[in-house]
Scaffold this motif. Sequence first.
Motif, PDB file in Angstrom:
ATOM      1  N   ALA A 164      42.985  39.846  27.948  1.00 27.03           N
ATOM      2  CA  ALA A 164      42.523  41.065  27.277  1.00 27.03           C
ATOM      3  C   ALA A 164      41.178  41.514  27.857  1.00 27.03           C
ATOM      4  O   ALA A 164      40.963  42.714  28.102  1.00 27.03           O
ATOM      5  CB  ALA A 164      42.386  40.807  25.779  1.00 27.03           C
ATOM      6  N   ALA A 165      40.270  40.561  28.126  1.00 24.54           N
ATOM      7  CA  ALA A 165      38.944  40.909  28.654  1.00 24.54           C
ATOM      8  C   ALA A 165      39.067  41.516  30.050  1.00 24.54           C
ATOM      9  O   ALA A 165      38.338  42.464  30.381  1.00 24.54           O
ATOM     10  CB  ALA A 165      38.050  39.671  28.688  1.00 24.54           C
ATOM     11  N   SER A 166      40.003  41.009  30.859  1.00 24.85           N
ATOM     12  CA  SER A 166      40.114  41.557  32.219  1.00 24.85           C
ATOM     13  C   SER A 166      40.675  42.980  32.177  1.00 24.85           C
ATOM     14  O   SER A 166      40.219  43.853  32.919  1.00 24.85           O
ATOM     15  CB  SER A 166      40.963  40.641  33.109  1.00 24.85           C
ATOM     16  N   LEU A 167      41.637  43.221  31.263  1.00 19.60           N
ATOM     17  CA  LEU A 167      42.182  44.586  31.131  1.00 19.60           C
ATOM     18  C   LEU A 167      41.085  45.539  30.654  1.00 19.60           C
ATOM     19  O   LEU A 167      40.945  46.658  31.164  1.00 19.60           O
ATOM     20  CB  LEU A 167      43.359  44.598  30.142  1.00 19.60           C
ATOM     21  N   SER A 168      40.259  45.057  29.686  1.00 21.32           N
ATOM     22  CA  SER A 168      39.192  45.913  29.145  1.00 21.32           C
ATOM     23  C   SER A 168      38.151  46.210  30.223  1.00 21.32           C
ATOM     24  O   SER A 168      37.720  47.358  30.377  1.00 21.32           O
ATOM     25  CB  SER A 168      38.482  45.238  27.961  1.00 21.32           C
ATOM     26  N   LEU A 169      37.747  45.162  30.963  1.00 18.32           N
ATOM     27  CA  LEU A 169      36.728  45.371  31.999  1.00 18.32           C
ATOM     28  C   LEU A 169      37.241  46.335  33.065  1.00 18.32           C
ATOM     29  O   LEU A 169      36.513  47.227  33.525  1.00 18.32           O
ATOM     30  CB  LEU A 169      36.341  44.011  32.634  1.00 18.32           C
ATOM     31  N   ASP A 170      38.528  46.183  33.422  1.00 22.60           N
ATOM     32  CA  ASP A 170      39.123  47.073  34.414  1.00 22.60           C
ATOM     33  C   ASP A 170      39.087  48.522  33.904  1.00 22.60           C
ATOM     34  O   ASP A 170      38.717  49.446  34.633  1.00 22.60           O
ATOM     35  CB  ASP A 170      40.573  46.622  34.685  1.00 22.60           C
ATOM     36  N   TYR A 171      39.434  48.692  32.631  1.00 22.71           N
ATOM     37  CA  TYR A 171      39.445  50.029  32.023  1.00 22.71           C
ATOM     38  C   TYR A 171      38.031  50.628  32.037  1.00 22.71           C
ATOM     39  O   TYR A 171      37.835  51.781  32.429  1.00 22.71           O
ATOM     40  CB  TYR A 171      39.972  49.910  30.585  1.00 22.71           C
ATOM     41  N   ILE A 172      37.034  49.800  31.638  1.00 17.91           N
ATOM     42  CA  ILE A 172      35.642  50.292  31.575  1.00 17.91           C
ATOM     43  C   ILE A 172      35.156  50.698  32.974  1.00 17.91           C
ATOM     44  O   ILE A 172      34.546  51.759  33.154  1.00 17.91           O
ATOM     45  CB  ILE A 172      34.711  49.200  30.977  1.00 17.91           C
ATOM     46  N   LEU A 173      35.476  49.870  33.979  1.00 22.80           N
ATOM     47  CA  LEU A 173      35.038  50.182  35.346  1.00 22.80           C
ATOM     48  C   LEU A 173      35.661  51.492  35.829  1.00 22.80           C
ATOM     49  O   LEU A 173      34.992  52.309  36.463  1.00 22.80           O
ATOM     50  CB  LEU A 173      35.396  49.037  36.300  1.00 22.80           C
ATOM     51  N   HIS A 174      36.944  51.684  35.508  1.00 23.76           N
ATOM     52  CA  HIS A 174      37.610  52.928  35.908  1.00 23.76           C
ATOM     53  C   HIS A 174      36.980  54.124  35.189  1.00 23.76           C
ATOM     54  O   HIS A 174      36.697  55.152  35.810  1.00 23.76           O
ATOM     55  CB  HIS A 174      39.110  52.863  35.594  1.00 23.76           C
ATOM     56  N   ALA A 175      36.742  53.973  33.875  1.00 34.25           N
ATOM     57  CA  ALA A 175      36.182  55.071  33.078  1.00 34.25           C
ATOM     58  C   ALA A 175      34.784  55.443  33.581  1.00 34.25           C
ATOM     59  O   ALA A 175      34.394  56.615  33.561  1.00 34.25           O
ATOM     60  CB  ALA A 175      36.129  54.664  31.602  1.00 34.25           C
ATOM     61  N   TRP A 196      35.408  50.877  42.400  1.00 36.66           N
ATOM     62  CA  TRP A 196      35.201  50.363  43.759  1.00 36.66           C
ATOM     63  C   TRP A 196      34.545  48.974  43.748  1.00 36.66           C
ATOM     64  O   TRP A 196      34.676  48.205  44.698  1.00 36.66           O
ATOM     65  CB  TRP A 196      34.346  51.339  44.583  1.00 36.66           C
ATOM     66  N   THR A 197      33.837  48.639  42.649  1.00 35.94           N
ATOM     67  CA  THR A 197      33.163  47.323  42.585  1.00 35.94           C
ATOM     68  C   THR A 197      34.194  46.184  42.534  1.00 35.94           C
ATOM     69  O   THR A 197      33.854  45.039  42.811  1.00 35.94           O
ATOM     70  CB  THR A 197      32.253  47.198  41.338  1.00 35.94           C
ATOM     71  N   GLY A 198      35.451  46.535  42.167  1.00 36.51           N
ATOM     72  CA  GLY A 198      36.513  45.524  42.065  1.00 36.51           C
ATOM     73  C   GLY A 198      36.642  44.677  43.320  1.00 36.51           C
ATOM     74  O   GLY A 198      36.856  43.472  43.244  1.00 36.51           O
ATOM     75  N   ARG A 199      36.473  45.304  44.477  1.00 34.18           N
ATOM     76  CA  ARG A 199      36.528  44.578  45.750  1.00 34.18           C
ATOM     77  C   ARG A 199      35.549  43.401  45.757  1.00 34.18           C
ATOM     78  O   ARG A 199      35.867  42.317  46.181  1.00 34.18           O
ATOM     79  CB  ARG A 199      36.070  45.510  46.867  1.00 34.18           C
ATOM     80  N   TYR A 200      34.327  43.708  45.289  1.00 33.36           N
ATOM     81  CA  TYR A 200      33.255  42.700  45.368  1.00 33.36           C
ATOM     82  C   TYR A 200      33.361  41.654  44.253  1.00 33.36           C
ATOM     83  O   TYR A 200      32.810  40.566  44.361  1.00 33.36           O
ATOM     84  CB  TYR A 200      31.891  43.407  45.357  1.00 33.36           C
ATOM     85  N   LEU A 201      34.086  42.023  43.181  1.00 34.03           N
ATOM     86  CA  LEU A 201      34.263  41.047  42.098  1.00 34.03           C
ATOM     87  C   LEU A 201      35.053  39.836  42.579  1.00 34.03           C
ATOM     88  O   LEU A 201      34.941  38.738  42.032  1.00 34.03           O
ATOM     89  CB  LEU A 201      34.957  41.684  40.893  1.00 34.03           C
ATOM     90  N   GLY A 202      35.872  40.035  43.637  1.00 38.27           N
ATOM     91  CA  GLY A 202      36.618  38.902  44.230  1.00 38.27           C
ATOM     92  C   GLY A 202      35.655  37.854  44.759  1.00 38.27           C
ATOM     93  O   GLY A 202      35.856  36.646  44.584  1.00 38.27           O
ATOM     94  N   ILE A 203      34.574  38.325  45.384  1.00 35.99           N
ATOM     95  CA  ILE A 203      33.579  37.399  45.948  1.00 35.99           C
ATOM     96  C   ILE A 203      32.857  36.672  44.806  1.00 35.99           C
ATOM     97  O   ILE A 203      32.722  35.448  44.820  1.00 35.99           O
ATOM     98  CB  ILE A 203      32.555  38.162  46.831  1.00 35.99           C
TER      99      ILE A 203
END
Length: 192
Positions: free
Chosen positions: A22-33, A38-45
């Motif tokens: 649930a937290a990952s879906l929410s964080l993804d939604y917040i980042l998109h909103a 684009w920060t998603g790329r760097y979250l992998g690191i």
Amino acid sequence: MWNSVLVKRALPLSFSYLLLVAASLSLDYILHAAGLDWTGRYLGIAGTALVAFSFGYSARKKKLFRNGPLSLFLRLHCNAGWVGTLLILVHSGIHFNAILPWSATALMMVVTASGHVGQYLVRKLREEVRVKKKQLGIQDGNVDGLEQQAYWDAMTVKAFEQWRHMHMPMVSFLVVLTIIHIVSVTFFMNWR
Ligand code: HEM
Ligand code: HEM
């Protein structure tokens, strides 16, 4: 019923796993909103760094260093592994193109679920040792540190053998898939 062993031990761990998704879906939604997807790329690191940091527990267990109680390192392992998995999940949400990194993500979710099962075993074991000591009238002060350590080691080795038999190959395979993914993005990806 709410006092049963199952509810007390398994429910918080199941909740922790569901909260992770649930937290990952929410964080993804917040980042998109917020237009920050684009920060998603760097979250992998960041996520990979946290999971690598969580391996400090293995180093402490193998006595590569001796400072700090093992229980603290296990707690750090769980927390860093949890947050690391969360960040890598958000990172994975960028695309659905490549099979290999997505296999790594699926395996990571299985490894994290397995980690939760391991945590369940740890709690169960601690409780059993506590009850057994009480039955035998052993107080912590009566047994010296070394003996206690040996007792714990024997119990731990026995109970974790089967679980580790499943867990460790999955972690190794996850490490291999992650390395292939990192090497391939390093060579083929245009980071700009
Ligand atoms: C140092 C660590 C990592 C780096 C530098 C990295 C880098 C990248 C990059 C550059 C992309 C492509 C993004 C884009 O097209 O905009 C990507 C995609 C992806 N990564 Fe990672 N990553 C790392 C760790 C991980 C880990 C640990 C996993 C899974 C366990 C993972 C799973 C994925 C997935 C599923 C995708 C989407 C693939 C697709 O296009 O379908 N990454 N990563
Ligand atoms: C991607 C995330 C994770 C990875 C790659 C991972 C990896 C590992 C590895 C390699 C071990 C063996 C340690 C050793 O014996 O040297 C281990 C053990 C363990 N992990 Fe994780 N783990 C992850 C997440 C988690 C999480 C989120 C939890 C807690 C909810 C957890 C709980 C445990 C427990 C309880 C053990 C057994 C401790 C012991 O043997 O004494 N792990 N994990």
